[in-house]
Design a protein around this motif. Sequence first.
Motif, PDB file in Angstrom:
ATOM      1  N   CYS A 358       8.205  33.734   1.669  1.00  0.00           N
ATOM      2  CA  CYS A 358       9.861  34.003   1.099  1.00  0.00           C
ATOM      3  C   CYS A 358       9.581  35.173   0.350  1.00  0.00           C
ATOM      4  O   CYS A 358       9.463  35.627  -0.538  1.00  0.00           O
ATOM      5  N   GLU A 359      10.377  36.342   1.760  1.00  0.00           N
ATOM      6  CA  GLU A 359      10.326  37.645   2.013  1.00  0.00           C
ATOM      7  C   GLU A 359      10.772  38.272   2.490  1.00  0.00           C
ATOM      8  O   GLU A 359      11.321  37.771   3.938  1.00  0.00           O
ATOM      9  N   LYS A 360      11.785  39.474   2.254  1.00  0.00           N
ATOM     10  CA  LYS A 360      13.008  40.039   2.999  1.00  0.00           C
ATOM     11  C   LYS A 360      12.410  40.788   3.995  1.00  0.00           C
ATOM     12  O   LYS A 360      12.881  40.715   4.881  1.00  0.00           O
ATOM     13  N   THR A 361      11.045  40.825   4.333  1.00  0.00           N
ATOM     14  CA  THR A 361      10.569  40.939   5.220  1.00  0.00           C
ATOM     15  C   THR A 361      10.097  40.801   6.343  1.00  0.00           C
ATOM     16  O   THR A 361      10.562  40.860   7.790  1.00  0.00           O
ATOM     17  N   ASN A 362       9.687  39.324   5.763  1.00  0.00           N
ATOM     18  CA  ASN A 362       9.689  38.239   6.637  1.00  0.00           C
ATOM     19  C   ASN A 362      11.571  37.850   7.221  1.00  0.00           C
ATOM     20  O   ASN A 362      11.418  37.179   8.212  1.00  0.00           O
ATOM     21  N   ALA A 363      12.158  37.795   6.796  1.00  0.00           N
ATOM     22  CA  ALA A 363      13.778  37.831   7.021  1.00  0.00           C
ATOM     23  C   ALA A 363      13.905  38.672   8.185  1.00  0.00           C
ATOM     24  O   ALA A 363      14.372  38.314   9.151  1.00  0.00           O
ATOM     25  N   ASP A 364      13.891  40.028   8.288  1.00  0.00           N
ATOM     26  CA  ASP A 364      14.155  40.942   9.032  1.00  0.00           C
ATOM     27  C   ASP A 364      13.290  40.226  10.258  1.00  0.00           C
ATOM     28  O   ASP A 364      13.626  40.775  11.748  1.00  0.00           O
TER      29      ASP A 364
END
Length: 382
Positions: A358-364
């Motif tokens: 659960c990280e924004k970098t993974n969402a990107d």
Amino acid sequence: RSMSSVTVPPPACLLRPLEAPLRYLFGPGPSNVPPRVLAAGGRPIIGHLHPEMYGIMNDIKKGIQYAFQTENKMTISMSGSGHAAMECAVFNAVEPGESVLVAVNGIWGERVAEIAERMGANVHKMVKAPGGYFTNKEIEQAVEKHKPVLFFLTHGESSAGLCHPMDGIGDICRKHNCLFLVDTVASLGAAPIYMDKQSIDILYTGSQKALNAPPGTAPISFNERACQKMFNRKTKPVSYLFDMTHLSNYWGCDGKPARAVYVSFNPCVSLQGLEESWRKHKEVSGYLQRGLEDLGLKLFIPERDLRLPSVTTIAIPEGYDWREMLVYIMKNHQMEMTGGLGPSIGMVMRIGLMGYNCEKTNADMALQALADALKNCKKTRG
Ligand code: PMP
């Protein structure tokens, strides 16, 4: 040369090194786990009767009580996947012929209804299309009508991406002398749940989602009301392995010393604390949702507040074959996303960013992979 007595030769495949490639597990679970948890799996084996094991089990129990927000003594972790806890809950709380009410708004209600039917319960279903939810009024009317001993509801419906409201339902069940059973396999650690405060009688989860452990153990807890019912049965539960009279003894919940247990891993209950974990899942899922909308995709759950923060569902975009997109993303991005499950097959694609993932970098990364698939998998029409 002596004649060999074995007729089945040793399989050549077992001589090859084990292949477990690194993948981005951005589906509805299992998810990638932090190095600390991976390393725990390489620790030496200890015996199930060694004093250290009782210490580990007690720590696991405390972690589950914290994650569930409960003081229930009858709190254990089952050996098995989430399905083991589903069966354990139903098998112990219900006797053949008793009435059970199941809220079905995706695959998990369907499964629990089938489990209850198989053990001979008299099952009543309240059915909504995937993504639908039940009002407290609808639930109370159905409870009044069917007089169940158990009402089942899924908190995080991972096949549809819905996080069901919980407030007031436990009180309805209490008023009508029915046990309230809740599935939090896909939501625990990602969205708030308070077992004691919300009057949930039986709660279970899985290890391999937001809790960040490998699959194979399923935490479950029973309150006093549930214990009263399950330890005053006329018949024995249909399963020996899942009989809580044994399991509670293994875990030292019945006041007698614990005897034995088979636990694969200590569910690593969020190193950062529950509230921070809930906040982060909300933030990252909101970020992912905005990114998906920017790509022109439509979120499957229209009500923002009802979207599950661990598993996000998108409607399958027109002019695309969802299977082809998923295969493309796996092949070109080493990334798992999935389609629907049960009644949501063909309706949704699912992206899970939970726990360690659960990280924004993974969402990107997930958004980039989807953008790439949208560019390259479009069907030529006409
Ligand atoms: N309930 C829900 C809500 C789930 O998401 C899952 C797993 N996808 C299960 C139950 C079953 O858990 P398991 O796959 O660990 O048996």
